[in-house]
Design an enzyme around this catalytic site. Structure first.
Site, short mmCIF file in Angstrom:
data_model
loop_
_atom_site.label_atom_id
_atom_site.label_comp_id
_atom_site.label_asym_id
_atom_site.label_seq_id
_atom_site.Cartn_x
_atom_site.Cartn_y
_atom_site.Cartn_z
N ARG A 134 -1.10 51.79 21.34
CA ARG A 134 -0.94 51.81 19.84
C ARG A 134 -1.52 50.12 20.23
O ARG A 134 -1.37 49.09 20.81
CB ARG A 134 0.76 51.69 19.86
CG ARG A 134 0.76 53.15 19.37
CD ARG A 134 2.24 53.20 19.44
NE ARG A 134 3.02 54.92 19.51
CZ ARG A 134 2.98 55.73 20.73
NH1 ARG A 134 3.08 55.23 21.45
NH2 ARG A 134 3.96 56.73 20.74
N LYS A 183 7.11 52.99 22.39
CA LYS A 183 7.63 53.26 20.33
C LYS A 183 8.37 53.88 21.00
O LYS A 183 9.52 54.03 20.33
CB LYS A 183 6.36 53.82 20.27
CG LYS A 183 6.86 54.36 18.34
CD LYS A 183 6.24 55.10 17.90
CE LYS A 183 6.48 56.01 16.74
NZ LYS A 183 5.32 56.35 16.10
N HIS A 191 -6.08 51.80 15.51
CA HIS A 191 -5.27 52.99 15.84
C HIS A 191 -5.92 54.17 15.90
O HIS A 191 -5.52 54.99 16.37
CB HIS A 191 -3.46 53.31 14.38
CG HIS A 191 -2.36 53.72 15.22
ND1 HIS A 191 -1.24 53.67 15.39
CD2 HIS A 191 -2.26 54.87 15.12
CE1 HIS A 191 -0.65 53.94 16.15
NE2 HIS A 191 -0.85 55.49 15.97
N ARG A 225 -7.20 55.91 18.86
CA ARG A 225 -6.40 57.30 19.38
C ARG A 225 -6.82 58.81 19.12
O ARG A 225 -6.45 59.45 19.60
CB ARG A 225 -4.53 56.40 18.84
CG ARG A 225 -3.90 55.52 20.05
CD ARG A 225 -2.87 55.36 18.64
NE ARG A 225 -1.36 56.03 19.42
CZ ARG A 225 -1.00 56.30 20.50
NH1 ARG A 225 -1.75 55.50 22.17
NH2 ARG A 225 -0.43 57.23 21.02
N HIS A 279 2.88 59.90 23.33
CA HIS A 279 3.16 60.78 22.10
C HIS A 279 4.61 61.67 22.67
O HIS A 279 5.08 61.84 21.68
CB HIS A 279 2.16 61.95 21.64
CG HIS A 279 1.58 61.47 21.40
ND1 HIS A 279 0.18 62.57 20.64
CD2 HIS A 279 1.18 60.50 20.33
CE1 HIS A 279 -0.99 61.52 20.20
NE2 HIS A 279 -0.01 60.29 19.54
N TYR A 327 10.19 59.89 34.79
CA TYR A 327 9.57 60.60 36.45
C TYR A 327 8.53 60.51 35.19
O TYR A 327 7.10 60.84 35.80
CB TYR A 327 10.28 61.30 36.50
CG TYR A 327 11.53 62.29 37.22
CD1 TYR A 327 11.00 61.70 38.25
CD2 TYR A 327 12.84 61.67 36.47
CE1 TYR A 327 12.55 61.57 39.42
CE2 TYR A 327 14.19 62.08 37.21
CZ TYR A 327 13.84 61.62 38.83
OH TYR A 327 14.33 61.22 39.78
#
Length: 404
Positions: free
Chosen positions: A243, A270, A332, A335, A358, A368
């Protein structure tokens, strides 16, 4: 015999304290120093008690009688008037000490130890700007859901929907802290769903060029005659497809160039969980070159005027506009291009989604998942940079399916 104001005024101090009775346990104690103190004698739970009601003339005879009437009602209901008054004093003190603002400050001091300085400062500024003016002086135990809704609606009025939602989330954390420390019994924030009180914002589709236009865009980036640092930023965004905020806020301490790895801390993500970006050999070479330009700063992309702050997110957008992509491409957008083309090339969906960061993850799984499939993701990122190089060189002929 009942007291009168004339009798009270006429009473003079003696060498020893004495008392004048008004009936129903109301007494006026006159001290050798001349003080005249109202007292009420009563029995509770088999014990004789003496309750202070104030001094004369600050408390008149009529007022003292009224106080006795109120106390007798409490006594008749089975409550100890002195204990009830003590509870009221504690409640009044707590109403000052345990206002939302006071508890929020305590929560913030405890919460900030595990977060970055920039993030904690931002959260406190948002509290000071939006939340504390609305409910800060209210005792936290008395705040109800409608007050939080009013606060959110006020923030919404200026078009800050995301900030309104985050304000509610932060309030919920503060209420949980209050409950844990015994200054509130419930969390009214859990009764509210932002979608029930805030306008729904249409999901924004970031402008991006079609995959067929990517080679031309990359060539224009290569010959961009603006700032070298800006050109490097755009190239890195194309290679890493992070981002915009994650790129422009990058710090040199996050990079292991020898290990070809970029670790973005949770505080800058985010989804609020750490993220690993495997670096292709091209990205490492680009970063080493950038270090000769901005390595003196803690930031990869310091602002031109204020080197303590990162470049504006409009810098990349402005550069793309000058290349002729106004309204057609954003930072952006890289992406979306990467996601589309990597899927077309046959890379596993879960690898792509993890690399795009995402997936919303809970705190336990985040530790993890951010390192999950790291080796195949590194191979994917290297192949992606190779693909971008081929686009620039004009060697892209057909999409070749990758087999995991």
């Amino acid at each position: 015999m009942a007291l009168t104001d004339i009798a009270i005024k006429a009473s003079k101090p003696t060498n020893t304290a004495f008392k004048l009775s008004d009936g129903r346990g109301l007494q006026l104690h006159v001290t050798p120093q001349g003080s005249k103190l109202w007292r009420w004698a009563y029995r509770f739970d088999g014990k004789q008690k003496l309750m202070a009601l104030g001094s004369y003339p600050d408390i008149s005879l009529a007022q003292a009688r009224d106080k006795v009437d109120e106390a007798r009602k409490l006594l008749a209901s089975g409550s100890d008037p002195m204990a009830a008054r003590k509870s009221e004093k504690i409640a009044r003190r707590l109403a000052v000490e345990d206002t939302f603002a006071a508890v929020a400050k305590k929560w913030w001091e405890s919460w900030k130890s595990a977060r970055s300085d920039s993030h904690t400062v931002y959260v406190w500024r948002r509290l000071e700007a939006d939340v504390i003016p609305a409910i800060g002086t209210r005792p936290i135990a008395e705040i109800e859901a409608p007050e939080l809704v009013a606060m959110m609606k006020a923030i919404e009025k200026r078009g800050a929907l995301d900030i309104a939602k985050r304000a509610l989330q932060t309030c919920s954390q503060i209420f949980r802290y209050a409950i844990a420390h015994g200054v509130a019994r419930r969390n009214p924030a859990v009764d509210i769903r932002p979608s029930d009180v805030l306008a729904t914002r249409k999901k924004e589709n970031y402008a991006r060029v079609d995959g067929k236009e990517l080679p031309q865009l990359l060539r224009k980036i290569e010959v961009y005659n603006g700032s070298t640092v800006t050109r490097v930023a755009i190239k890195l965004m194309a290679m890493t497809f992070v981002r915009t905020s994650e790129l422009i806020g990058a710090r040199w301490e996050e990079f292991d160039l020898d290990g070809a790895r970029w670790d973005i801390p949770a505080s800058r993500m985010k989804m609020k969980s750490p993220h690993i970006v495997p670096l292709s050999s091209q990205a490492v070479t680009l970063l080493r070159s950038l270090h000769t330009l901005t390595g003196h700063s803690t930031l990869l992309f310091p602002g031109e005027r204020d080197h303590e702050k990162s470049m504006s997110n409009n810098t990349i957008l402005g550069a793309l506009d000058r290349m002729g992509y106004k309204g057609r491409m954003t930072g952006h957008g890289f992406r979306g291009i990467a996601s589309t083309l990597l899927h077309e090339q046959g890379w596993p969906h879960e690898h792509i989604e993890l690399q795009l960061a995402h997936q919303e993850r809970n705190q336990v799984s985040a530790s993890y998942n951010h390192a999950l499939y790291l080796q195949p993701r590194a191979a994917m990122m290297q192949a992606w940079s190779n693909f971008l190089d081929a686009c620039v060189a004009g060697n892209v002929v057909a999409t070749k399916k990758h087999r995991a």
